[in-house]
Design a protein around this motif. Structure first.
Motif, PDB file in Angstrom:
ATOM      1  N   VAL A 288      26.442  45.108  43.755  1.00 43.70           N
ATOM      2  CA  VAL A 288      25.575  45.212  42.579  1.00 43.70           C
ATOM      3  C   VAL A 288      25.904  46.475  41.788  1.00 43.70           C
ATOM      4  N   PHE A 289      26.052  47.585  42.495  1.00 46.32           N
ATOM      5  CA  PHE A 289      26.286  48.854  41.807  1.00 46.32           C
ATOM      6  C   PHE A 289      27.753  49.027  41.422  1.00 46.32           C
ATOM      7  N   GLY A 290      28.669  48.524  42.253  1.00 44.27           N
ATOM      8  CA  GLY A 290      30.080  48.632  41.930  1.00 44.27           C
ATOM      9  C   GLY A 290      30.493  47.791  40.752  1.00 44.27           C
ATOM     10  N   THR A 291      29.730  46.750  40.448  1.00 45.13           N
ATOM     11  CA  THR A 291      30.032  45.883  39.309  1.00 45.13           C
ATOM     12  C   THR A 291      29.975  46.651  37.991  1.00 45.13           C
ATOM     13  N   GLN A 292      29.360  47.833  38.012  1.00 48.94           N
ATOM     14  CA  GLN A 292      29.305  48.641  36.797  1.00 48.94           C
ATOM     15  C   GLN A 292      30.685  49.128  36.377  1.00 48.94           C
ATOM     16  N   GLY A 293      31.681  48.958  37.253  1.00 49.84           N
ATOM     17  CA  GLY A 293      33.040  49.321  36.889  1.00 49.84           C
ATOM     18  C   GLY A 293      33.728  48.307  36.012  1.00 49.84           C
ATOM     19  N   LEU A 294      33.093  47.168  35.778  1.00 50.91           N
ATOM     20  CA  LEU A 294      33.679  46.135  34.920  1.00 50.91           C
ATOM     21  C   LEU A 294      33.306  46.367  33.452  1.00 50.91           C
ATOM     22  N   PRO A 295      34.122  45.882  32.524  1.00 53.54           N
ATOM     23  CA  PRO A 295      33.739  45.975  31.109  1.00 53.54           C
ATOM     24  C   PRO A 295      32.440  45.213  30.851  1.00 53.54           C
ATOM     25  N   ASP A 296      31.789  45.520  29.738  1.00 51.69           N
ATOM     26  CA  ASP A 296      30.525  44.864  29.411  1.00 51.69           C
ATOM     27  C   ASP A 296      30.717  43.390  29.065  1.00 51.69           C
ATOM     28  N   ASP A 297      31.820  43.082  28.418  1.00 50.48           N
ATOM     29  CA  ASP A 297      32.035  41.742  27.906  1.00 50.48           C
ATOM     30  C   ASP A 297      32.221  40.737  29.036  1.00 50.48           C
ATOM     31  N   PRO A 298      31.425  39.680  29.098  1.00 53.50           N
ATOM     32  CA  PRO A 298      31.511  38.698  30.185  1.00 53.50           C
ATOM     33  C   PRO A 298      32.891  38.056  30.324  1.00 53.50           C
ATOM     34  N   LYS A 299      33.557  37.797  29.208  1.00 53.20           N
ATOM     35  CA  LYS A 299      34.882  37.188  29.260  1.00 53.20           C
ATOM     36  C   LYS A 299      35.885  38.126  29.922  1.00 53.20           C
ATOM     37  N   SER A 300      35.825  39.415  29.575  1.00 51.91           N
ATOM     38  CA  SER A 300      36.708  40.398  30.197  1.00 51.91           C
ATOM     39  C   SER A 300      36.422  40.507  31.685  1.00 51.91           C
ATOM     40  N   GLN A 301      35.137  40.510  32.053  1.00 51.33           N
ATOM     41  CA  GLN A 301      34.765  40.552  33.463  1.00 51.33           C
ATOM     42  C   GLN A 301      35.370  39.369  34.221  1.00 51.33           C
ATOM     43  N   GLU A 302      35.239  38.204  33.640  1.00 52.04           N
ATOM     44  CA  GLU A 302      35.746  36.982  34.266  1.00 52.04           C
ATOM     45  C   GLU A 302      37.258  37.055  34.476  1.00 52.04           C
ATOM     46  N   MET A 303      37.975  37.565  33.483  1.00 54.18           N
ATOM     47  CA  MET A 303      39.430  37.655  33.581  1.00 54.18           C
ATOM     48  C   MET A 303      39.852  38.643  34.672  1.00 54.18           C
ATOM     49  N   ILE A 304      39.172  39.779  34.753  1.00 53.35           N
ATOM     50  CA  ILE A 304      39.521  40.789  35.745  1.00 53.35           C
ATOM     51  C   ILE A 304      39.204  40.301  37.155  1.00 53.35           C
ATOM     52  N   MET A 305      37.993  39.781  37.342  1.00 53.48           N
ATOM     53  CA  MET A 305      37.596  39.310  38.668  1.00 53.48           C
ATOM     54  C   MET A 305      38.412  38.104  39.105  1.00 53.48           C
ATOM     55  N   GLY A 306      38.750  37.239  38.141  1.00 51.83           N
ATOM     56  CA  GLY A 306      39.571  36.092  38.479  1.00 51.83           C
ATOM     57  C   GLY A 306      40.947  36.480  38.958  1.00 51.83           C
ATOM     58  N   SER A 307      41.423  37.629  38.487  1.00 52.00           N
ATOM     59  CA  SER A 307      42.746  38.103  38.862  1.00 52.00           C
ATOM     60  C   SER A 307      42.739  38.915  40.157  1.00 52.00           C
ATOM     61  N   THR A 308      41.608  39.574  40.462  1.00 59.28           N
ATOM     62  CA  THR A 308      41.596  40.543  41.571  1.00 59.28           C
ATOM     63  C   THR A 308      40.800  40.115  42.801  1.00 59.28           C
ATOM     64  N   ASP A 309      39.732  39.352  42.614  1.00 62.55           N
ATOM     65  CA  ASP A 309      38.814  39.074  43.727  1.00 62.55           C
ATOM     66  C   ASP A 309      39.303  37.866  44.522  1.00 62.55           C
ATOM     67  N   THR A 310      40.331  38.096  45.326  1.00 58.59           N
ATOM     68  CA  THR A 310      40.959  37.031  46.097  1.00 58.59           C
ATOM     69  C   THR A 310      40.908  37.345  47.583  1.00 58.59           C
ATOM     70  N   LEU A 311      41.114  36.322  48.400  1.00 62.28           N
ATOM     71  CA  LEU A 311      41.102  36.499  49.851  1.00 62.28           C
ATOM     72  C   LEU A 311      42.210  37.429  50.332  1.00 62.28           C
ATOM     73  N   PRO A 312      43.467  37.285  49.879  1.00 58.87           N
ATOM     74  CA  PRO A 312      44.507  38.233  50.312  1.00 58.87           C
ATOM     75  C   PRO A 312      44.181  39.680  49.963  1.00 58.87           C
ATOM     76  N   ASN A 313      43.603  39.899  48.783  1.00 52.69           N
ATOM     77  CA  ASN A 313      43.206  41.253  48.410  1.00 52.69           C
ATOM     78  C   ASN A 313      42.093  41.775  49.311  1.00 52.69           C
ATOM     79  N   GLU A 314      41.137  40.912  49.623  1.00 51.23           N
ATOM     80  CA  GLU A 314      40.019  41.314  50.474  1.00 51.23           C
ATOM     81  C   GLU A 314      40.496  41.721  51.861  1.00 51.23           C
TER      82      GLU A 314
END
Length: 440
Positions: A288-314
């Motif tokens: 919840v608190f770490g999400t503040q590191g994302l841009p405000d724009d929902p589309k930008s958030q979606e693009m960043i998380m879609g690229s980074t939040d993966t099982l291999p990265n985890e």
């Protein structure tokens, strides 16, 4: 000057132990081919004239810590070699069977105990969140939202989304792809911190020793065997094998998600075992608190998380994150660990995450390298948070306040400048929805 060559000694420091991580992981660490490699937050390392990399130093400490935990809970003095690994696998399966049998008769009690423990140890204010924590059986984790591979957007899409830099500051202008890559690297580092902090939750069961002993005197050590061997497996198998194992629905151990449609938001977690439930609860709060590191724009958030939040990265976050988080949290001012000030840690993490990328990576690198400037930066942040909380009479209750009362941060250094407004606005929006107001 000629480039110093790496000497013949092992880059991974195993100390006096005979145990070794899988060669595949060693090679990826050495060649900087992990999913965290070359992150801008990592400091340069040159130890004793031998050019190492930060990942190797982090992995060295983490692997030794994991080995020590396994030896502590299993009583085995040497866990190297195939025979020892087979013995550990049998011990793991035996612990799984016993734990599931014991927990099946105490599910509701353990679910409530997990929530109470996390709320207490993390200093969560009453009413900040709702919690939905459930122990489930094998195969009971919904895997639909796990990404095996990141989804990289088209260059045109990145350019349209991240190429809207104001033209009055041409010196600082970065290409859209460069900005996107920096935002992804920032998200990767924040994810490593989140996973690192939540991985520590694997052993928080030690804090409720008496409660667990009343259920079954064997339970505490069974949890230790279960979680320590699980941690070790992440280091003993090739990367691809771990990914296949972790991605198997029947072996999925836990999951968390945030439902922000409720008031206050609900942290929903599912886990096979009590320690996993704790891990997922901690992860949910930190997310919840770490999400503040994302841009405000929902589309930008979606693009960043879609690229980074993966099982291999985890998986790499789980391997390296605990030591990264340990170094980071050690830079926190000691006062935020006092019982009545633990909630300040969440403001601090959120505010650090909300820094613009330039500030973020500079401060992170200082913290990880032990530079006093990093500690001072966090200390100044805490001072501002405490001051603002006192002004708004929020010591005892993290309630809302007038958002029109604007203020500026000045952490006493010209090295960073002020926070970008774009990085701050979304924090207030989210926290106000929790019934928590961030000091401006």
């Amino acid at each position: 000057m000629a480039k110093i060559k790496r000497d013949t000694k092992e880059a991974i420091d195993y100390g006096q132990g005979r145990e070794r991580m899988n060669p595949d992981l060693e090679n990826k660490l050495k060649s900087q081919k992990t999913t965290l490699s070359k992150n801008p937050a990592f400091p340069d390392v040159d130890k004793n004239g031998v050019p190492d990399n930060f990942e190797e130093l982090v992995a060295s400490k983490r692997f030794k810590d994991v080995v020590q935990k396994v030896k502590h809970y299993t009583g085995m003095e040497d866990i190297s070699g195939q025979n020892a690994f087979s013995q550990l696998q049998r011990a793991l399966m035996g612990a799984v069977q016993k734990v599931m049998q014991i927990e099946s008769q105490n599910k509701e009690y353990l679910e409530n105990l997990a929530v109470d423990l996390v709320v207490k140890e993390m200093g969560i204010p009453e009413g900040a969140f709702q919690f939905d924590a459930k122990l489930v059986g094998m195969g009971g984790i919904d895997q639909s939202r796990f990404q095996q591979k990141g989804e990289e957007p088209e260059e045109e899409e990145v350019e349209a989304q991240f190429g809207q830099e104001a033209e009055e500051d041409l010196e600082d202008f970065m290409s859209a792809m460069e900005k996107f890559d920096l935002e992804k690297s920032k998200r990767r580092f924040i994810n490593a911190l989140i996973q690192g902090s939540s991985k520590k939750g694997h052993y928080m069961f030690e804090l409720v020793r008496n409660e667990l002993n009343r259920i079954d005197p064997e339970l505490l050590n069974l949890y230790g065997v279960l979680m320590s061997i699980n941690d070790l497996i992440y280091w003993m198998m090739p990367d691809e094998a771990v990914q296949m194992m972790a991605g198997n629905p029947s072996s999925m151990a836990g999951k968390e998600e945030i439902d922000d449609t409720t008031d206050p938001p609900t942290i929903k977690v599912r886990g096979l075992f009590f320690p996993v439930l704790i891990h997922e609860l901690v992860k949910g709060v930190m997310e919840v608190f770490g999400t503040q590191g994302l841009p405000d724009d929902p589309k930008s958030q979606e693009m960043i998380m879609g690229s980074t939040d993966t099982l291999p990265n985890e998986i790499w976050d789980l391997r390296l994150g605990p030591v990264i988080w340990e170094k980071f949290s050690q830079a926190y001012p000691s006062e935020v660990f006092e019982d009545d000030k633990k909630h300040i840690q969440h403001y601090l993490f959120a505010r650090f995450s909300a820094l613009n990328t330039k500030q973020f990576f500079e401060v992170a690198k200082q913290i990880l390298s032990g530079d006093p400037k990093g500690e001072k930066f966090l200390k100044d942040m805490v001072n501002d948070i405490v001051s603002d909380l006192k002004k708004r009479d929020l010591d005892d209750s993290l309630g809302s306040y007038d958002d029109d009362d604007d203020g500026d941060y000045d952490y006493g250094s010209d090295d960073y400048g002020g926070d970008d407004d774009d990085d701050d606005d979304g924090l207030d929006d989210l926290l106000s929805g929790l019934g928590i107001s961030r000091p401006k």
